[in-house]
Design a protein around this motif. Structure first.
Motif, PDB file in Angstrom:
ATOM      1  N   GLN A   1       0.786  -1.280   0.105  1.00 17.02           N
ATOM      2  CA  GLN A   1       0.001  -0.150  -0.082  1.00 17.02           C
ATOM      3  C   GLN A   1       0.774   1.168  -0.054  1.00 17.02           C
ATOM      4  O   GLN A   1       1.835   1.410   0.874  1.00 17.02           O
ATOM      5  N   VAL A   2       0.583   2.119  -1.004  1.00 19.88           N
ATOM      6  CA  VAL A   2       1.361   3.264  -0.905  1.00 19.88           C
ATOM      7  C   VAL A   2       0.556   4.754  -0.541  1.00 19.88           C
ATOM      8  O   VAL A   2      -0.658   4.666  -0.980  1.00 19.88           O
ATOM      9  N   TYR A   3       0.783   5.250   0.310  1.00 23.12           N
ATOM     10  CA  TYR A   3       0.428   6.471   0.992  1.00 23.12           C
ATOM     11  C   TYR A   3       0.984   7.679   0.522  1.00 23.12           C
ATOM     12  O   TYR A   3       2.372   7.617   0.823  1.00 23.12           O
TER      13      TYR A   3
ATOM     14  N   ILE B   1       2.804  -8.561  13.134  1.00 23.14           N
ATOM     15  CA  ILE B   1       2.497  -9.523  12.546  1.00 23.14           C
ATOM     16  C   ILE B   1       1.133  -9.665  11.763  1.00 23.14           C
ATOM     17  O   ILE B   1       1.013 -10.408  10.968  1.00 23.14           O
ATOM     18  N   PHE B   2       0.311  -8.650  12.132  1.00 26.09           N
ATOM     19  CA  PHE B   2      -1.078  -9.072  11.695  1.00 26.09           C
ATOM     20  C   PHE B   2      -1.219  -8.168  10.203  1.00 26.09           C
ATOM     21  O   PHE B   2      -2.188  -8.505   9.618  1.00 26.09           O
ATOM     22  N   GLN B   3       0.051  -7.637   9.432  1.00 32.35           N
ATOM     23  CA  GLN B   3       0.029  -7.283   8.536  1.00 32.35           C
ATOM     24  C   GLN B   3      -0.597  -5.677   8.458  1.00 32.35           C
ATOM     25  O   GLN B   3      -0.801  -5.084   9.490  1.00 32.35           O
ATOM     26  N   GLN B   4      -1.440  -5.254   7.494  1.00 30.51           N
ATOM     27  CA  GLN B   4      -2.030  -3.943   7.273  1.00 30.51           C
ATOM     28  C   GLN B   4      -3.382  -3.754   7.790  1.00 30.51           C
ATOM     29  O   GLN B   4      -4.402  -3.867   7.172  1.00 30.51           O
ATOM     30  N   THR B   5      -3.531  -3.629   9.324  1.00 33.58           N
ATOM     31  CA  THR B   5      -4.835  -3.405   9.721  1.00 33.58           C
ATOM     32  C   THR B   5      -5.073  -1.975   9.750  1.00 33.58           C
ATOM     33  O   THR B   5      -4.350  -1.154   9.118  1.00 33.58           O
ATOM     34  N   ALA B   6      -6.340  -1.743  10.349  1.00 28.96           N
ATOM     35  CA  ALA B   6      -6.783  -0.457  10.218  1.00 28.96           C
ATOM     36  C   ALA B   6      -5.949   0.681  11.141  1.00 28.96           C
ATOM     37  O   ALA B   6      -5.405   1.887  10.702  1.00 28.96           O
ATOM     38  N   PRO B   7      -5.171   0.147  12.155  1.00 21.32           N
ATOM     39  CA  PRO B   7      -4.685   1.089  12.963  1.00 21.32           C
ATOM     40  C   PRO B   7      -3.219   1.352  12.280  1.00 21.32           C
ATOM     41  O   PRO B   7      -2.756   2.370  12.312  1.00 21.32           O
ATOM     42  N   ILE B   8      -2.705   0.261  11.498  1.00 17.23           N
ATOM     43  CA  ILE B   8      -1.352   0.701  10.793  1.00 17.23           C
ATOM     44  C   ILE B   8      -1.756   1.589   9.549  1.00 17.23           C
ATOM     45  O   ILE B   8      -0.754   2.336   9.265  1.00 17.23           O
ATOM     46  N   ALA B   9      -2.964   1.292   8.857  1.00 22.08           N
ATOM     47  CA  ALA B   9      -3.288   2.131   7.836  1.00 22.08           C
ATOM     48  C   ALA B   9      -3.296   3.599   8.420  1.00 22.08           C
ATOM     49  O   ALA B   9      -2.923   4.743   7.722  1.00 22.08           O
ATOM     50  N   ARG B  10      -3.970   3.927   9.634  1.00 23.66           N
ATOM     51  CA  ARG B  10      -4.084   5.178   9.931  1.00 23.66           C
ATOM     52  C   ARG B  10      -2.562   6.026  10.258  1.00 23.66           C
ATOM     53  O   ARG B  10      -2.616   7.133  10.350  1.00 23.66           O
TER      54      ARG B  10
ATOM     55  N   GLY C   1       4.010  15.010   4.630  1.00 24.04           N
ATOM     56  CA  GLY C   1       4.945  15.211   3.262  1.00 24.04           C
ATOM     57  C   GLY C   1       5.904  14.008   3.084  1.00 24.04           C
ATOM     58  O   GLY C   1       6.967  14.260   2.587  1.00 24.04           O
ATOM     59  N   PHE C   2       5.384  12.948   3.208  1.00 22.74           N
ATOM     60  CA  PHE C   2       6.463  11.499   2.859  1.00 22.74           C
ATOM     61  C   PHE C   2       5.281  10.587   2.145  1.00 22.74           C
ATOM     62  O   PHE C   2       4.163  10.483   2.321  1.00 22.74           O
ATOM     63  N   VAL C   3       6.179   9.793   1.379  1.00 22.29           N
ATOM     64  CA  VAL C   3       5.647   8.862   0.667  1.00 22.29           C
ATOM     65  C   VAL C   3       5.811   7.525   1.565  1.00 22.29           C
ATOM     66  O   VAL C   3       6.959   7.166   1.985  1.00 22.29           O
ATOM     67  N   VAL C   4       4.703   6.763   1.941  1.00 22.86           N
ATOM     68  CA  VAL C   4       4.870   5.788   2.870  1.00 22.86           C
ATOM     69  C   VAL C   4       4.438   4.410   2.324  1.00 22.86           C
ATOM     70  O   VAL C   4       3.155   4.230   1.536  1.00 22.86           O
ATOM     71  N   LEU C   5       5.340   3.491   2.517  1.00 24.51           N
ATOM     72  CA  LEU C   5       4.881   2.178   1.746  1.00 24.51           C
ATOM     73  C   LEU C   5       4.716   1.176   2.692  1.00 24.51           C
ATOM     74  O   LEU C   5       5.667   1.119   3.775  1.00 24.51           O
ATOM     75  N   VAL C   6       3.644   0.385   2.742  1.00 20.28           N
ATOM     76  CA  VAL C   6       3.189  -0.522   3.713  1.00 20.28           C
ATOM     77  C   VAL C   6       3.347  -1.745   2.942  1.00 20.28           C
ATOM     78  O   VAL C   6       2.161  -2.380   2.381  1.00 20.28           O
ATOM     79  N   PRO C   7       4.230  -2.621   3.093  1.00 16.65           N
ATOM     80  CA  PRO C   7       4.242  -3.953   2.630  1.00 16.65           C
ATOM     81  C   PRO C   7       3.743  -5.026   3.196  1.00 16.65           C
ATOM     82  O   PRO C   7       3.669  -4.743   4.693  1.00 16.65           O
ATOM     83  N   GLU C   8       3.150  -5.954   2.812  1.00 16.85           N
ATOM     84  CA  GLU C   8       2.581  -7.160   3.384  1.00 16.85           C
ATOM     85  C   GLU C   8       3.904  -8.076   3.911  1.00 16.85           C
ATOM     86  O   GLU C   8       4.573  -8.725   2.872  1.00 16.85           O
ATOM     87  N   ILE C   9       4.338  -8.282   4.872  1.00 21.08           N
ATOM     88  CA  ILE C   9       5.460  -8.597   5.579  1.00 21.08           C
ATOM     89  C   ILE C   9       5.528 -10.262   5.346  1.00 21.08           C
ATOM     90  O   ILE C   9       6.723 -10.692   5.305  1.00 21.08           O
TER      91      ILE C   9
END
Length: 245
Positions: free
Chosen positions: A20-22, A39-48, A57-65
């Motif tokens: 996911q790219v924000y 360990i739970f991957q991209q949950t709602a708290p992680i997305a927030r 002012g950053f590009v944030v990359l959230v990978p499925e680990i």
């Protein structure tokens, strides 16, 4: 800044990794932050959390680990079943595969017109460990590690001598290490092991121990500490503004 989101399936040595790219809804180039989840991957708290960082002012990359071990798009629940599956995944995936995932994320960031050539990392729990581990990558300039687990114990699978504590000497980035004093996953003795390794190797690091439990950043958990979370966001943004911009 307003934030927009997109989804990319990156090619890694061990298969496609949904990421996911924000990023700011603005023209220009922005420094990148790789955000490693629990360990739970991209949950709602992680997305927030990702949205909060991108809004500064950053590009944030959230990978499925654990992309090799689950169907694309898997999000584990904050329950016993989710915890058991996540811990099982953690015990199976070797650090070398996390390293190649990090390289794929770095390559992606450096190839995007909206990204500058500056990259940092942040993570929580195992993600804090992976943010620390990513500091071995020469393209990573700063790492903010929130209650990182398994560094002191060397309990994540890896080749002999390639555990993250042993590789501390190879860290290139500036580190911020944050631990909760009431976190049962990293004892006082474990924290001392990490601190002494960083100090012995002359790593550029900041160390903070706070009165908090594990997962104090997770805003859907009874352990959540909103005041401390705000402090951590401020500290992280300050680090990334200084080092990446």
């Amino acid at each position: 800044m307003k934030v927009i989101q997109s989804v990319h399936d990156l090619i890694t040595k061990t298969g496609p990794m949904r990421t996911q790219v924000y990023r700011p809804k603005s023209d220009g180039q922005f420094a990148s932050i790789i955000f490693y989840s629990e360990i739970f991957q991209q949950t709602a708290p992680i997305a927030r959390m990702a949205t909060m960082l991108a809004g500064h002012g950053f590009v944030v990359l959230v990978p499925e680990i654990f992309h090799e071990l689950n169907p694309i798009g898997t999000v584990l629940g904050y329950d016993e079943a989710g915890k058991n599956k996540g811990n099982q995944d953690k015990s199976i995936k070797p650090l070398e595969q996390h390293d190649s995932d990090t390289q794929a994320l770095v390559d992606f960031a450096l190839s995007q017109a909206y990204c500058s050539n500056k990259i940092g990392t942040i993570g929580v729990c195992i993600g804090g460990h992976l943010a620390y581990r990513a500091a071995l990558n020469a393209d990573v300039c700063a790492a903010f590690c929130l209650y990182p687990t398994d560094i002191h114990s060397g309990s994540l699978p890896s080749l002999a001598g390639n555990d993250s504590l042993s590789r501390t000497k190879d860290i290139h980035a500036e580190l911020v290490m944050v631990f909760g004093k009431q976190d049962p996953h990293v004892s006082s003795e474990g924290r001392k092991i990490i601190y002494q390794a960083l100090e012995a190797q002359g790593i550029d690091f900041t160390w903070q121990e706070v009165n908090a439990e594990h997962a104090f950043m997770r805003d859907e958990d009874e352990r959540y500490d909103a005041a401390l979370a705000l402090q951590m966001y401020t500290h992280a943004v300050s680090l990334f503004n200084r080092v990446l911009k």
